[in-house]
Design an enzyme around this catalytic site. Structure first.
Site, short mmCIF file in Angstrom:
data_model
loop_
_atom_site.label_atom_id
_atom_site.label_comp_id
_atom_site.label_asym_id
_atom_site.label_seq_id
_atom_site.Cartn_x
_atom_site.Cartn_y
_atom_site.Cartn_z
N LEU A 253 74.56 13.58 2.33
CA LEU A 253 75.81 14.30 2.60
C LEU A 253 76.44 13.90 3.94
CD1 LEU A 253 77.86 16.49 1.88
CD2 LEU A 253 76.36 18.14 3.00
N ASP A 254 77.69 13.47 3.87
CA ASP A 254 78.46 13.10 5.08
C ASP A 254 77.81 11.94 5.84
OD1 ASP A 254 80.22 15.12 4.52
OD2 ASP A 254 79.30 16.55 5.88
N GLU A 255 76.96 11.19 5.16
CA GLU A 255 76.24 10.15 5.89
C GLU A 255 76.46 8.76 5.30
OE1 GLU A 255 74.49 10.20 8.69
OE2 GLU A 255 74.63 12.34 9.05
#
Lengths: 282, 282, 282, 282
Positions: free
Chosen positions: B226-228
């Site tokens: 996530l978000d990475e």
């Protein structure tokens, strides 16, 4: 109590918000026949807190002005009336010279109106540079002793020095809660990252590994929450995949030194108020 | 196999680094009598990986050029020869219109050379706006059904559509690993924060609470971390204590939309290579 | 001619564009068994000019490599093969210390890989600062003599010194065409404005009077067209109505010093090509 | 005259500086029992002019508050007390859609609290886009007629429309002094350049020819001094030698639209004061 002709002072007020604060303080200024050279207020709507910074001039007594202001402000208000003065700083460093060097140059040409009373270092790398500017360099080696022992030696030195702020100009040691609590709101740090990102060691390696396209730096007051103190100033610079982490570090250093010097200048000009874990910057 | 006169193509190579790669590929170009209109290479020294993007023109066959290039490259090289084409995207949205609106305007005036084959939304808020541009708007309500059920409906739609990329233009739902793995390297997201900061919900409230002086936005490929995912583009804007978190959000939206459109333009022009969790942007 | 093991060199080529230049040069590299550590090319489509900068390493002879390259390039090509070396600069200053100071600090900590052979000044204000760094400071007073006479004294000094570039670090005198023509492409200036704006004296006063919201600085090569030489680097900083022109000057100085040092670093690393009145920066 | 409960108003004062202005105005606020939600003042020290913008709330009458303020201000003071209202704009365009499109999207999602009463164009290119948003599009062709004749037709239209500001969203015609003088301080333009640079036609071609590393845009009020009116907002974006002038134009458009929308938002929120040829932006 003699008035001083054409005195100039900074008035700094920080209190619970209430109706009429601008009116009551400006009434005091008016009755004292002061010129308001600049005046900024801010109300934090979330916490109901009022902040004001005025620069006033005229023929007045600092003590009398302060007393009159206190008499119209809420009982627990912070109210300071300060003649623009030359503040004193101690700079802590380790091995890197860019942030220190920037302060030394600005100091040497009078841009930063400050006395650097000492540079304290845990390595002696920067002694030669500091010596070039005829500023005391105190090397307190941290090797083979515990953190408390090292800090105790540092504090022994600090006790003998009169200073307003400690500036961590790339000081690569973590200060203990004991140390920090003794200098609450008096320690300014430059964090080698765009907080809240990349907390901890070697943020440029972290930034490189993450493949970011922008890196930054953050100047903040030090609290016991590591890298989490109130932010004073931040800035950034663009990077690309062509930069390895050492290139990023080099690019980051330019941002670091400019941001630290900018924050220091703001603090020395009494433009920064603490507001919980945030700052008001006028 | 007939050659096309004055054909233009993008050559995209991504392989293990080896000696002579520039020589061998440019030899192919030379022998095919091609003009090299632009040429960029990068070697990731950490992972020993070679990336190249060339734009070539002349009288040649795409298939033949590709075959000749493959014959001189390491056996597991990725090699694409692409005629600049009009790619197809599906846009996912929720309720906010700024990122979608920016793409719609750029599409409508021909700045973004792309076909928007559909806008899929979990709310119908933006149906009217999308309708104004004569683009299919598909509302797949996510209420009262589980995440898998909702995505299953979305995938049913996607199966019927021919598209190159999915653009999450402020799509406020987390995609399941199952979904993401089906469209590896094909989903572009705009993250409402300067990654790696303020991961998770309401980053502007987090930024406000932290008292930052700069906020930003990050466009990245979506992975199951996530978000990475790999970052394509980032930008920032300065803020002050005067802004509440809604003001910060407003300021952030301008950055979000510009960064997403910039990233989208880079991807549509085949300028972005994936390199592990990072990108090479030529 | 003995080869040196693990030699590293920068190859800089600048010539009329022609088919096969990348192929022919990379063929030379390949046949010499060189590693290409980085490689950038650019073709100026307007003027049909080819620029290339490669960093190569291996066991080779600089002279032989250069000869082989010249044999495959157009007859009037500029081709340099340079071992990364420590270049020499002379710095010209007047009274302001910020740009000079920034270079001195970067030099003292090894960030700028350069020898400062002398600082030449038309005032003696900065002699103390330069002396702190054990660098020769030469004061050539310009008062009561004509421009030509002053420059003649400066040139007498320069004749005795071996140097690669002259850096004008806020040198507030205009150089004569005679002087400039002797050091074509060798003089780097920092212009206290965002060129092409506010040419001439006191640009910060001009910027203040114009009410701009952003100010900047420009590093450029000096030509005889005042403030019009090829631009190497630029940057800006935001300002507001609260700043008087002296505040703007202060803010501008931070940009000036960073931009000059960035330009100097690019030039010292042989990353800047002249292209008519423009630069190619790799 | 009935008071309105929980009224909110913007107080805008602009007058010669004098002692006690903050005191006298805040006394009025205090006696009216108003909350000051925000308050900003600025004194232009060069021209001795005082500017104040306050947002006040409470139970009061706008007319009474204004009268009380006027009674304590210098006789020729400008004093406005404005209920936050939905202002009306007319947008002038030619063929380019990016600046117009950005306003349309912000208008359609309620971010810009404004009524777009009409879009007037000298070409019909943008009629379809404007029609998509159900906003009147008026095409007044300028071909084969003189400037005065064209403007006369435009003014006929404007006479029938109630509006506060004219927004030139890439309107590529020069307005006559006669026209401008009728709408003094009411016309906002986006200039496709970082003023004061590259005045006149095709600034991106000029920027390309000059080899700049940064390009920008400027939003300003229109006066009869071409491209020289008071600046409201500016911003920039970095460019490189790789961009031809069309690429620069594309990059510049993103800055143009963001800067124009930012300036428009400031003006619509009554945050911009005119101060001779400069602005005060609160």
């Amino acid at each position: 109590m003699a008035n001083i002709e054409n005195l100039k002072a900074r008035v700094l007020i920080d209190c619970e918000d209430a109706k009429g604060l601008v009116y009551k303080t400006s009434k005091v200024f008016f009755e004292q026949n002061l010129n308001i050279e600049s005046n900024r207020e801010f109300v934090d709507p979330e916490n109901g807190r009022f902040f004001m910074r005025s620069v006033v001039s005229g023929d007045f007594s600092v003590a009398e002005l302060k007393n009159k202001l206190i008499s119209v402000l809420p009982s627990n208000a912070n109210c300071r009336v300060i003649e623009p003065n030359r503040k004193k700083i101690v700079i802590f460093v380790t091995k890197e010279s860019h942030a220190l060097g920037d302060i030394l140059i600005r100091h040497s040409d009078g841009e930063l109106d400050v006395d650097i009373v000492a540079v304290i270092a845990n390595h002696n790398t920067l002694g030669e540079l500091v010596g070039r500017f005829d500023i005391p360099f105190i090397h307190i080696c941290a090797e083979n002793i515990c953190r408390e022992e090292h800090e105790s030696s540092v504090i022994d030195i600090l006790k003998k020095i009169d200073f307003d702020y400690i500036v961590l100009a790339k000081y690569m040691r973590i200060l203990t809660p004991t140390f920090v609590s003794q200098f609450d709101g008096k320690i300014i740090n430059i964090h080698h990252s765009f907080l809240p990102a990349f907390i901890g060691a070697n943020p440029y390696k972290q930034a490189y590994d993450r493949g970011v396209k922008i890196i930054g730096a953050t100047a903040h007051f030090v609290t016991n929450d590591l890298d989490e103190g109130p932010i004073i100033a931040q800035d950034v610079v663009g990077v690309s995949h062509r930069l390895d982490w050492r290139d990023m570090q080099r690019a980051g250093r330019d941002v670091e030194k400019i941001v630290l010097s900018r924050a220091l200048s703001l603090v020395l000009n009494d433009r920064v108020f603490l507001n919980g874990n945030k700052t008001i910057v006028f």
